[in-house]
Design a protein around this motif. Structure first.
Motif, PDB file in Angstrom:
ATOM      1  N   GLN B  54       0.838  -1.207   0.000  1.00  0.00           N
ATOM      2  CA  GLN B  54       0.000   0.000   0.000  1.00  0.00           C
ATOM      3  C   GLN B  54       0.872   1.256   0.000  1.00  0.00           C
ATOM      4  OE1 GLN B  54      -3.082   0.386  -0.545  1.00  0.00           O
ATOM      5  NE2 GLN B  54      -4.090  -1.534  -0.080  1.00  0.00           N
ATOM      6  N   PHE B  55       1.953   1.242   0.768  1.00  0.00           N
ATOM      7  CA  PHE B  55       2.806   2.434   0.808  1.00  0.00           C
ATOM      8  C   PHE B  55       3.565   2.624  -0.501  1.00  0.00           C
ATOM      9  CE2 PHE B  55       2.317   2.241   5.506  1.00  0.00           C
ATOM     10  CZ  PHE B  55       1.805   3.512   5.652  1.00  0.00           C
ATOM     11  N   TRP B  56       4.008   1.504  -1.108  1.00  0.00           N
ATOM     12  CA  TRP B  56       4.708   1.650  -2.384  1.00  0.00           C
ATOM     13  C   TRP B  56       3.732   2.150  -3.457  1.00  0.00           C
ATOM     14  CZ3 TRP B  56       4.844  -0.073  -7.451  1.00  0.00           C
ATOM     15  CH2 TRP B  56       6.007   0.271  -8.154  1.00  0.00           C
ATOM     16  N   ASN B  57       2.487   1.671  -3.369  1.00  0.00           N
ATOM     17  CA  ASN B  57       1.456   2.101  -4.300  1.00  0.00           C
ATOM     18  C   ASN B  57       1.167   3.594  -4.133  1.00  0.00           C
ATOM     19  OD1 ASN B  57      -0.618   1.813  -6.222  1.00  0.00           O
ATOM     20  ND2 ASN B  57      -2.127   1.602  -4.584  1.00  0.00           N
ATOM     21  N   LEU B  58       1.174   4.053  -2.878  1.00  0.00           N
ATOM     22  CA  LEU B  58       0.978   5.486  -2.631  1.00  0.00           C
ATOM     23  C   LEU B  58       2.097   6.285  -3.310  1.00  0.00           C
ATOM     24  CD1 LEU B  58      -0.619   7.659  -0.956  1.00  0.00           C
ATOM     25  CD2 LEU B  58       1.091   7.344   0.814  1.00  0.00           C
ATOM     26  N   LEU B  59       3.331   5.778  -3.191  1.00  0.00           N
ATOM     27  CA  LEU B  59       4.476   6.451  -3.800  1.00  0.00           C
ATOM     28  C   LEU B  59       4.399   6.440  -5.318  1.00  0.00           C
ATOM     29  CD1 LEU B  59       7.736   5.142  -2.106  1.00  0.00           C
ATOM     30  CD2 LEU B  59       6.922   7.485  -2.121  1.00  0.00           C
ATOM     31  N   ALA B  60       4.323   5.232  -5.884  1.00  0.00           N
ATOM     32  CA  ALA B  60       4.458   5.087  -7.341  1.00  0.00           C
ATOM     33  C   ALA B  60       3.136   5.308  -8.049  1.00  0.00           C
ATOM     34  CB  ALA B  60       5.018   3.706  -7.672  1.00  0.00           C
ATOM     35  N   GLY B  63       1.867   9.086  -6.286  1.00  0.00           N
ATOM     36  CA  GLY B  63       2.855  10.167  -6.275  1.00  0.00           C
ATOM     37  C   GLY B  63       3.765  10.181  -7.482  1.00  0.00           C
ATOM     38  N   GLY B  64       3.714   9.113  -8.326  1.00  0.00           N
ATOM     39  CA  GLY B  64       4.607   9.061  -9.486  1.00  0.00           C
ATOM     40  C   GLY B  64       6.066   8.868  -9.101  1.00  0.00           C
ATOM     41  N   LEU B  65       6.339   8.467  -7.855  1.00  0.00           N
ATOM     42  CA  LEU B  65       7.711   8.285  -7.391  1.00  0.00           C
ATOM     43  C   LEU B  65       8.035   6.795  -7.388  1.00  0.00           C
ATOM     44  CD1 LEU B  65       7.504  10.708  -4.343  1.00  0.00           C
ATOM     45  CD2 LEU B  65       8.701  11.143  -6.487  1.00  0.00           C
ATOM     46  N   VAL B  66       8.666   6.317  -8.479  1.00  0.00           N
ATOM     47  CA  VAL B  66       8.981   4.899  -8.565  1.00  0.00           C
ATOM     48  C   VAL B  66      10.267   4.651  -7.791  1.00  0.00           C
ATOM     49  CG1 VAL B  66       9.306   2.940 -10.087  1.00  0.00           C
ATOM     50  CG2 VAL B  66       7.934   4.874 -10.831  1.00  0.00           C
ATOM     51  N   VAL B 101       9.814   6.504  13.159  1.00  0.00           N
ATOM     52  CA  VAL B 101      10.424   7.837  13.231  1.00  0.00           C
ATOM     53  C   VAL B 101      11.817   7.817  12.606  1.00  0.00           C
ATOM     54  CG1 VAL B 101      11.274   9.614  14.803  1.00  0.00           C
ATOM     55  CG2 VAL B 101       9.064   8.545  15.224  1.00  0.00           C
ATOM     56  N   ALA B 102      12.575   6.744  12.888  1.00  0.00           N
ATOM     57  CA  ALA B 102      13.928   6.638  12.319  1.00  0.00           C
ATOM     58  C   ALA B 102      13.861   6.623  10.796  1.00  0.00           C
ATOM     59  CB  ALA B 102      14.607   5.374  12.836  1.00  0.00           C
ATOM     60  N   ALA B 103      12.908   5.857  10.239  1.00  0.00           N
ATOM     61  CA  ALA B 103      12.765   5.795   8.782  1.00  0.00           C
ATOM     62  C   ALA B 103      12.370   7.166   8.231  1.00  0.00           C
ATOM     63  CB  ALA B 103      11.727   4.745   8.402  1.00  0.00           C
ATOM     64  N   LEU B 104      11.518   7.869   8.971  1.00  0.00           N
ATOM     65  CA  LEU B 104      11.092   9.212   8.559  1.00  0.00           C
ATOM     66  C   LEU B 104      12.289  10.159   8.508  1.00  0.00           C
ATOM     67  CD1 LEU B 104       8.540  11.059   8.104  1.00  0.00           C
ATOM     68  CD2 LEU B 104       8.703  11.598  10.519  1.00  0.00           C
ATOM     69  N   VAL B 105      13.138  10.075   9.542  1.00  0.00           N
ATOM     70  CA  VAL B 105      14.323  10.946   9.592  1.00  0.00           C
ATOM     71  C   VAL B 105      15.268  10.610   8.441  1.00  0.00           C
ATOM     72  CG1 VAL B 105      16.375  11.523  10.948  1.00  0.00           C
ATOM     73  CG2 VAL B 105      14.143  11.354  12.072  1.00  0.00           C
ATOM     74  N   LEU B 106      15.429   9.302   8.167  1.00  0.00           N
ATOM     75  CA  LEU B 106      16.292   8.885   7.057  1.00  0.00           C
ATOM     76  C   LEU B 106      15.739   9.381   5.719  1.00  0.00           C
ATOM     77  CD1 LEU B 106      18.640   7.136   5.901  1.00  0.00           C
ATOM     78  CD2 LEU B 106      17.028   5.233   5.838  1.00  0.00           C
ATOM     79  N   ALA B 107      14.407   9.460   5.640  1.00  0.00           N
ATOM     80  CA  ALA B 107      13.771   9.838   4.374  1.00  0.00           C
ATOM     81  C   ALA B 107      14.093  11.282   3.985  1.00  0.00           C
ATOM     82  CB  ALA B 107      12.264   9.653   4.470  1.00  0.00           C
ATOM     83  N   ILE B 108      14.425  12.128   4.980  1.00  0.00           N
ATOM     84  CA  ILE B 108      14.674  13.538   4.651  1.00  0.00           C
ATOM     85  C   ILE B 108      15.938  13.702   3.794  1.00  0.00           C
ATOM     86  CG2 ILE B 108      15.146  15.824   5.631  1.00  0.00           C
ATOM     87  CD1 ILE B 108      13.281  14.930   8.000  1.00  0.00           C
ATOM     88  N   PHE B 233       6.450  10.996   0.116  1.00  0.00           N
ATOM     89  CA  PHE B 233       7.681  10.244   0.351  1.00  0.00           C
ATOM     90  C   PHE B 233       7.910  10.026   1.849  1.00  0.00           C
ATOM     91  CE2 PHE B 233      12.312   9.510   0.378  1.00  0.00           C
ATOM     92  CZ  PHE B 233      12.387   8.550  -0.607  1.00  0.00           C
ATOM     93  N   LEU B 234       7.674  11.074   2.657  1.00  0.00           N
ATOM     94  CA  LEU B 234       7.907  10.959   4.099  1.00  0.00           C
ATOM     95  C   LEU B 234       6.875  10.033   4.749  1.00  0.00           C
ATOM     96  CD1 LEU B 234       8.945  14.574   5.179  1.00  0.00           C
ATOM     97  CD2 LEU B 234      10.360  12.665   4.450  1.00  0.00           C
ATOM     98  N   VAL B 235       5.610  10.171   4.352  1.00  0.00           N
ATOM     99  CA  VAL B 235       4.568   9.306   4.921  1.00  0.00           C
ATOM    100  C   VAL B 235       4.879   7.839   4.600  1.00  0.00           C
ATOM    101  CG1 VAL B 235       2.143   8.623   4.687  1.00  0.00           C
ATOM    102  CG2 VAL B 235       2.743  11.030   4.979  1.00  0.00           C
TER     103      VAL B 235
END
Lengths: 287, 347
Positions: B54-60, B63-66, B101-108, B233-235
């Motif tokens: 579901q999260f990858w689907n939200l991205l790609a 959001g068009g972010l493959v 939270v760690a993944a969120l921080v890494l995402a920045i 991307f952050l979500v």
């Protein structure tokens, strides 16, 4: 002295990475297609050469010469049958199709050749070296680097001195207008992928003779190739060669400091360039 | 007489689906009372893969972010859960939040680098970042370096709720942990699907769908595409990190190669979304069921299984880009999670 040696080895290693990258750069430049199976196609070509060497008892260079037209044909067919169908403004289909191809190729190789790591035997060339002052340079690394320069020159010649190159550039700029002038984009793209597979075969020859490879080696080669293309700047063939050299030097210098840092150092160099020059060092294309 | 209008998204099918979903959810919550341990483990696998999909689907899909680098967030989240438990004695259940939270921080920083790459090159850019994180984590000796480590016994025993389940169900500690992680996975999957559905029905969700359909047109009516890319991307990183933490909490063992596996956490997820139907909420749900069925059928064939999966993904992309759900929905017009707004006129 050890550092001069390290940097020189890095430059020569960069030749190999440039060979990985030139095919990717060519295909992207002409049809804006990022082939995620590029690394696996290199490994596939290495197995093809290995098979010709072991089954027919040929030398690696003769085997590669036979593999060249086979790979050209495969690239041509891949583009004609599969990739031309998914090219368009949406970047998603070509990415996902080539990603699927990458997984299929890796597992087909795994099924066919097992997970054992292999090497293409190159006889005395494997250990031959040339003394240059106090440093000795391997003959294979030197040949790799010279081949990378040769391939860059050849691609440069095709691009700017032949009618095929003119068709490449025209289709890259504007496929619709190019097709009004009698250029068939579908056929131009197929030829471009064919040529990219020729470069892939040359890269595979050196990948396979210089180091061990196995079916899972591909993705890392794709990443190095991609880094070299981005560092060099999209659309610049000489830039791609320079990008390969930068990754190569970063890796050997990193390994000299701590052997565990070799791969990481290459990636860090890439990120550093991306930070300072997001469009690469010698950008030509604007997209 | 003046007509007035109302905007609805509901359909008959969606109301039936909502009722069915509630029943299904009640059954799913009750499963540990009747099911065997292996069934619970299978359901855990399905639910966590569904969350990742579901999260990858939200991205790609939206959001068009493959991204081909989501394993960065799975692995980093999982490693922070293990690191938190080993170094600072964080309860692993609370560690799930730490993982997110760690993944969120890494995402920045990841987004900062990867968004500099245009279009298709973004995909490999995220992959490079995942490799950098994998190689860096392999240098982290406290969590086992390149060989990995296990979750310490006292951290495992301290898991909130496990003791209660052990008593209430009269099962062994290891089974109690499986039941606990299953319930957590169920909660995560429901929260993910519910959250994404809610988000897509808000104003921002409409903006996102507009961007998916036509970037130029969306921008011309004032949608800030750059900002939407960051939000999505952050979500996605946050949710993927929690899922990663949960997967390795259930596993009990972690290593850089398993935590940052591009096949397990990105390739499988991409195939689930593509085969099921990209750009819909129903697609990944259908896709994960097909994926699980294929895995069960072909588990003994090793490499052939992945070849079939890859070939199926290619075939779907070539001949039915909408996936199985696209075929189904296209024929029947059914939408279980409708986000299209329809104008109704009342005289």
């Amino acid at each position: 002295m050890i550092w001069v040696d390290t940097v020189l080895q890095g430059v020569l290693l960069g030749g190999l990475y440039a060979l990985f990258a030139l095919g990717l750069s060519l295909v992207f430049g002409i049809m804006r297609l990022v082939n995620l199976a590029h690394g696996d196609l290199i490994v596939f070509a290495a197995y093809l050469i290995l098979m010709l060497v072991t089954l027919l008892g040929l030398g690696p260079f003769v085997a590669a010469l036979i593999a060249l037209p086979i790979m050209f044909g495969l690239g041509w067919a891949l583009q004609r049958v599969v990739l031309n169908r998914v090219l368009g403004t949406d970047i998603l289909p070509p990415l996902l199709v080539t990603f699927g191809l990458s997984v299929v190729l890796q597992n087909a190789l795994l099924e066919g050749f097992s997970a054992d790591s292999r090497r293409i035997p190159a006889g005395w060339l494997e250990t031959a070296s040339l003394p240059v002052g106090p440093i000795s340079l391997g003959v294979m690394p030197l040949l790799t680097f010279l081949s990378a320069i040769g391939v860059t020159l050849a691609l440069q010649f095709i691009f700017y001195r032949t009618s095929l190159g003119r068709a490449f550039r025209a289709t890259s700029d504007d496929p619709v207008t190019a097709s009004l002038m009698g250029v068939k984009p579908a056929s131009v793209f197929a030829q471009a992928t064919g040529i990219a597979m020729v470069v892939v075969t040359i890269a595979a020859l050196y990948l396979g003779t210089r180091a061990n490879f196995d079916p899972t080696t591909g993705p890392a080669r794709l990443i190095y190739a991609f880094e070299a293309v981005i560092i060099g700047g999209l659309g610049s063939l000489w830039g791609t060669l320079a990008g390969g050299v930068i990754i190569g030097v970063a890796q050997t210098v990193g390994a000299q400091i701590n052997p565990e840092w070799q791969i990481l150092a290459g990636h860090v160099a890439f990120l550093a360039v991306l930070l300072v020059r997001p469009r690469g060092l010698f950008p030509r294309a604007f997209d | 007489m003046a007509a007035h209008y109302t905007v609805t998204t509901r359909t008959t099918a969606s109301q039936i689906a909502a009722a069915a979903a509630l029943v299904l959810l009640a059954v799913a919550v009750a499963v540990p009372f009747i099911a065997s341990r292996s069934l619970i483990q299978d359901l855990f696998f399905i639910l966590t893969m569904l969350t990742l999909a579901q999260f990858w689907n939200l991205l790609a899909g939206y959001g068009g972010l493959v991204s081909v680098g989501q394993q960065a967030f799975v692995g980093f989240g999982a490693y922070m859960l293990f690191g938190g438990a080993i170094l600072w004695g964080v309860n692993p259940v609370a560690g799930l939040l730490l993982a997110g939270v760690a993944a969120l921080v890494l995402a920045i920083p990841t987004a900062f680098f990867a968004f500099r790459l245009q279009g298709a090159y973004f995909a490999i850019g995220t992959w490079v970042v995942a490799e950098v994180v994998r190689l860096s984590v392999a240098q982290w000796k406290a969590v086992g370096g390149g060989t990995g480590t296990s979750l310490p016994r006292d951290a495992r025993d301290a898991m909130w709720g496990a003791g209660w389940i052990e008593g209430a169900f009269d099962v062994r500690a290891s089974e109690a942990r499986d039941i606990l992680t299953y319930w957590l996975a169920l909660a995560l999957a429901v929260a993910t699907i519910g959250g994404i559905y809610w988000f897509l029905r808000t104003k921002r969700g409409l903006a996102l769908a507009a961007l998916r359909d036509n970037v130029g047109a969306a921008r011309s009516v004032g949608v800030d595409s750059e900002r939407m890319k960051w939000v999505v991307f952050l979500v996605a990183a946050f949710g993927t990190g929690i899922a990663g933490g949960l997967i390795f909490l259930q596993n009990g063992r972690i290593s850089p190669d398993s935590a940052f596996s591009v096949i397990d956490w990105t390739a499988f997820v991409i195939f689930i979304v593509v085969i099921g139907g990209i750009g819909t909420i129903e697609g990944p749900i259908l896709g994960v069921l097909v994926f699980f069925a294929l895995q069960t059928l072909l588990a003994d064939y090793g490499a052939w299984y992945l070849m079939v999966l890859g070939a199926l993904g290619i075939a779907v992309m070539l001949f039915a880009p909408g996936g199985l759900w696209g075929l189904l929905s296209g024929r029947t017009g059914v939408q279980l999670f409708p986000i299209q707004r329809r104008l109704n006129r009342h005289d």
